[in-house]
Design a protein around this motif. Sequence first.
Motif, mmCIF file in Angstrom:
data_model
loop_
_atom_site.group_PDB
_atom_site.id
_atom_site.type_symbol
_atom_site.label_atom_id
_atom_site.label_comp_id
_atom_site.label_asym_id
_atom_site.label_seq_id
_atom_site.Cartn_x
_atom_site.Cartn_y
_atom_site.Cartn_z
ATOM 1 N N VAL A 241 8.052 9.811 -6.677
ATOM 2 C CA VAL A 241 6.779 9.773 -5.960
ATOM 3 C C VAL A 241 6.947 10.459 -4.612
ATOM 4 N N THR A 242 5.943 11.232 -4.229
ATOM 5 C CA THR A 242 5.999 11.925 -2.942
ATOM 6 C C THR A 242 5.145 11.198 -1.909
ATOM 7 N N GLU A 243 5.403 11.496 -0.653
ATOM 8 C CA GLU A 243 4.621 10.899 0.436
ATOM 9 C C GLU A 243 3.155 11.295 0.320
ATOM 10 N N ALA A 244 2.906 12.526 -0.075
ATOM 11 C CA ALA A 244 1.525 12.993 -0.198
ATOM 12 C C ALA A 244 0.789 12.229 -1.295
ATOM 13 N N GLU A 245 1.457 12.021 -2.428
ATOM 14 C CA GLU A 245 0.839 11.282 -3.532
ATOM 15 C C GLU A 245 0.519 9.847 -3.112
ATOM 16 N N LEU A 246 1.444 9.210 -2.435
ATOM 17 C CA LEU A 246 1.213 7.833 -2.011
ATOM 18 C C LEU A 246 0.090 7.767 -0.984
ATOM 19 N N ALA A 247 0.061 8.705 -0.063
ATOM 20 C CA ALA A 247 -0.994 8.709 0.948
ATOM 21 C C ALA A 247 -2.367 8.856 0.299
ATOM 22 N N ARG A 248 -2.499 9.750 -0.692
ATOM 23 C CA ARG A 248 -3.777 9.926 -1.379
ATOM 24 C C ARG A 248 -4.180 8.636 -2.107
ATOM 25 N N ALA A 249 -3.213 8.003 -2.791
ATOM 26 C CA ALA A 249 -3.518 6.793 -3.536
ATOM 27 C C ALA A 249 -3.950 5.671 -2.603
ATOM 28 N N LYS A 250 -3.259 5.504 -1.489
ATOM 29 C CA LYS A 250 -3.614 4.452 -0.532
ATOM 30 C C LYS A 250 -4.995 4.702 0.057
ATOM 31 N N ALA A 251 -5.280 5.949 0.353
ATOM 32 C CA ALA A 251 -6.597 6.276 0.902
ATOM 33 C C ALA A 251 -7.700 5.973 -0.106
ATOM 34 N N LYS A 252 -7.474 6.307 -1.362
ATOM 35 C CA LYS A 252 -8.473 6.055 -2.410
ATOM 36 C C LYS A 252 -8.687 4.549 -2.595
ATOM 37 N N LEU A 253 -7.607 3.788 -2.673
ATOM 38 C CA LEU A 253 -7.718 2.346 -2.851
ATOM 39 C C LEU A 253 -8.399 1.712 -1.646
ATOM 40 N N ASP A 254 -8.038 2.161 -0.457
ATOM 41 C CA ASP A 254 -8.651 1.619 0.755
ATOM 42 C C ASP A 254 -10.149 1.907 0.783
ATOM 43 N N SER A 255 -10.526 3.081 0.346
ATOM 44 C CA SER A 255 -11.951 3.443 0.284
ATOM 45 C C SER A 255 -12.692 2.582 -0.722
ATOM 46 N N ASP A 256 -12.111 2.380 -1.883
ATOM 47 C CA ASP A 256 -12.759 1.555 -2.910
ATOM 48 C C ASP A 256 -12.937 0.116 -2.435
ATOM 49 N N ILE A 257 -11.908 -0.426 -1.785
ATOM 50 C CA ILE A 257 -11.977 -1.797 -1.286
ATOM 51 C C ILE A 257 -13.087 -1.924 -0.244
ATOM 52 N N ALA A 258 -13.155 -0.946 0.654
ATOM 53 C CA ALA A 258 -14.179 -0.989 1.697
ATOM 54 C C ALA A 258 -15.574 -0.909 1.096
ATOM 55 N N GLN A 259 -15.767 -0.067 0.096
ATOM 56 C CA GLN A 259 -17.085 0.054 -0.538
ATOM 57 C C GLN A 259 -17.505 -1.253 -1.201
ATOM 58 N N VAL A 260 -16.572 -1.934 -1.819
ATOM 59 C CA VAL A 260 -16.888 -3.214 -2.441
ATOM 60 C C VAL A 260 -17.207 -4.261 -1.384
ATOM 61 N N PHE A 261 -16.342 -4.358 -0.370
ATOM 62 C CA PHE A 261 -16.516 -5.376 0.656
ATOM 63 C C PHE A 261 -17.817 -5.186 1.431
ATOM 64 N N ASN A 262 -18.245 -3.952 1.575
ATOM 65 C CA ASN A 262 -19.442 -3.667 2.358
ATOM 66 C C ASN A 262 -20.733 -3.886 1.595
#
Length: 928
Positions: A387-408
């Motif tokens: 796994v690369t740093e770039a791949e992990l950063a993209r995945a974390k950003a996507k998950l964080d966005s999804d969580i925020a959309q649900v919570f909001n």
Amino acid sequence: MKSPRLQLSTLSLSIALALTAMTGMPVAAIAAPADTAGSAKAALPAGLQFVRTVEGIDEYQLSSNGMRVLLVPDASKPTTTVNITYRVGSRHESYGETGMAHLLEHLMFKGSKAHPRLWEEMSQRGVQFNGTTWLDRTNYYETFAAKPETLAWALSMEADRMVNSRISGDDLKTEFSVVRNEMEKNENSGMSVLIQRVMASAHQWHNYGKSTIGARTDVENVSIPHLQAFWRKYYQPDNATLIVAGAFDPKQALQIIVSQFGKIPKPKRVIETTYTLDPAQDGEREVTVRRVGDSQAVVALYHTVPAAHPDYAATEALALILGDTPNGRLHKALVESKKATDVFPWAANLEEPGFLLLGANLRTEQNVQEAKKILLDTIEGFSKSPVTEAELARAKAKLDSDIAQVFNDPEKFSVSLSENIATGDWRLFFLFRDRVKALKLEDVQRVATTWLKSSNSTVGSFIPTDKPERAPAPAKVAVDEQIKQFKPGTAMAQAENFDASSENIDKRTQTGALSNGLKYALLPKTTRGNTVVLSMLLNFGDEKNLKNKSGINELVGAMLGRGTEKLNHQQFTEELDKLKAKLNINGGPSSVSINLETVRDNLPRVLELVKDALRQPAFSEAEYTQLVNSQLAQLEESRKEPQAIAVDAAKKALNTWPEGDPRYHRSIDEQIAQLKAIKLSDLKTFWQGYYGANQANQGQLSVVGEFDAASVKTLLESAFGNWKAPQNFSRLAKPYSVTKPEEKQLITPDKANAFFYANMQVPVGVKHPDYPALVLGNYLLGGSANSRILNRIRQKDGVSYGGGSGFNASPIDETGSFAVYAIYAPQNRAKLETGISEEIARVLKEGFLPAELEDGKKSFIQQAQLDRSQDNYLAMTLASNLYYGRNMQFQADLEKKIQALTAAQVKDAMNRHLGYEKLVRVFAGDFK
């Protein structure tokens, strides 16, 4: 009306699942958050307890029945959502109950006592509603314009249908076609069917492998009383969490909740905790679905962790790193290379161990096998491509966005919390969020290489077929109708009431010898079905001429049943089958045993076949190759088996003979090496030089059962009377040698069971004065079903399914052996050793109780009589008696000596010869 997760739209699946797949840890593992209520929670309605506040969410519990309540106030939208989650899903369904949770989801909308026309009431109020059923939970929710009266109605309705729903047969009749239509809709989706088949293959025992919608036969034959009992068990306040989210007055909502739900009593029943889990998968599994369709598909499922596990956040990240579009590895490897049309991921957030599923859709002209290889290589390729740093950063950003959309979004958030409630605690939503933020590269890489491996995979392929060929669907049979066609045949010939005493056996047995000296014992008697058995022993060679021939005669014996000069192997076997005959030929270092069973009328022809097998064997090159390959496979496998390894090591430790001596114990590895070195010509040479009988002790034969003695003597004389062996026979003596005690631990990786084997030689033969006492002592210690050892390690300690001890003594040499054995789980080694050693020590110190001794005598003698009543056992005993120059009076004398034994005599004999510390002790297992 079921979980959107089962509507597997391949393009929206990852998004839809990510919005609801939020995980964390069980309640007990989550510390109370820092912002617990310091606000106005004092003036609560009676019967309501405040629990906690977490990030603006208030949790309460009804004192009367245990129902949990979550309030999620948000005035930003003029809507209110009421969501009630029951902790029951298809995971909780038993045999014959599949689909019940889903059926109840439908029937709960048919009306209740206070709301008989529920759909009309909802429509009149402009309520948007639904219910979903999933593996761990079922939920019902309503979203409506924020009006106090509608909220009061919704809460009253949910309370009423919790305990007063009309779960009736009439409603089921009208709703059944709807459920069946939903079932058929899913069956029409090739992808839905494929994923279900893969889930079923991946889960051997766990209910996660069963479709939420249930088996068609269960749904079609469901019993209303059974369905009602299921409903009453799970649809109760102590098994439910109510959520009110959006714009509402919290004080008013709590008052209504207490008044409507607080009056429902807490049930007396207890819901059992589920405990079934699948073992670690031990190899790749593959599924192929062939149905009518226009496109192909391939999916791969890997077992992973429960949603509450700390590694679940990394699993979600891997789902995106692999399956996201357009940045995921699978999109680049499959879609961009035009090997597939699209890809998707699914990280299942479940209360119990879940899975990561990844798949791809293909057009008809694309190659499924090629796509499958790329899919698997990519998923299982993290050891080569971390796994690369770039791949992990993209995945974390996507998950964080999804969580925020649900919570909001209060509606999405309240419904999404059903998943976290089902997986253990609603706060898992926030714990998952925090774990995603804290993810490190090494965490994701470790999870990838731990779980994404071929031995943990279940792969499925969907192959479109215009005209699928299928076997008929399984169907039951009306046994009563079938049995009417039965016409009883002629009753089988019955056996005589045979007296199995030693005295009677000697009285009925005819003994003699053929022209070449081969001894025979014939015991004719009537038997059930006119059966007759034969046992034959041939002995050959001596200490000198058998040197360096180990293994050869074992192979000769195995080859004798594989065809003759007249009949090949297949024809020989078919002939035996026609004659209702069973034939076993087994070779040893200096002997061969032949045992057969047939019926009276077929005995002449069967004896002719035995004669041909012994005197005119085929020794086919092809058959020999098959035999060697088969035995090599068995031996190579035994090198990894705890039982084979333990016994081999113990016997090797007791060996006192030089290599090449026929009495030398060959290890498993030595047997493999010899098997590879022996040629077919070696077998032929051995057979030509040793087989036959021309001495009194070179051959013995017995026949027991339904036959004419005079005719059988003639047959035996014709078959074997003139058969002489080129080499004379001289018995291989096996004198006593002192055992050097030692203890060995042998590691057998990846074996769930372990084996204990211990052995020693004792200077006691059959003629020794201590022999009867050791026979009885061993029987009481570990030789019977009620023995000291078995009672200790199985009944008392519960560490072994089976174990015991054995004592054998030579009828000629003044030597014998004592062995102890048991199977057990590797982690129970210490407890097993303690139990066995203590029981041996207790017997040596205290002996046996008088009543125990007398019961053991009776049991031993009854067992001996039972053995003598079995014709196969009796035939082998008569043949061996001929070799040792004795008759059944030997057994009668032994039983008299055993009857006369005292407890002190048994104790003294055992102390003279036995002891745990005197044994060679081997423990074989995976003791990691």
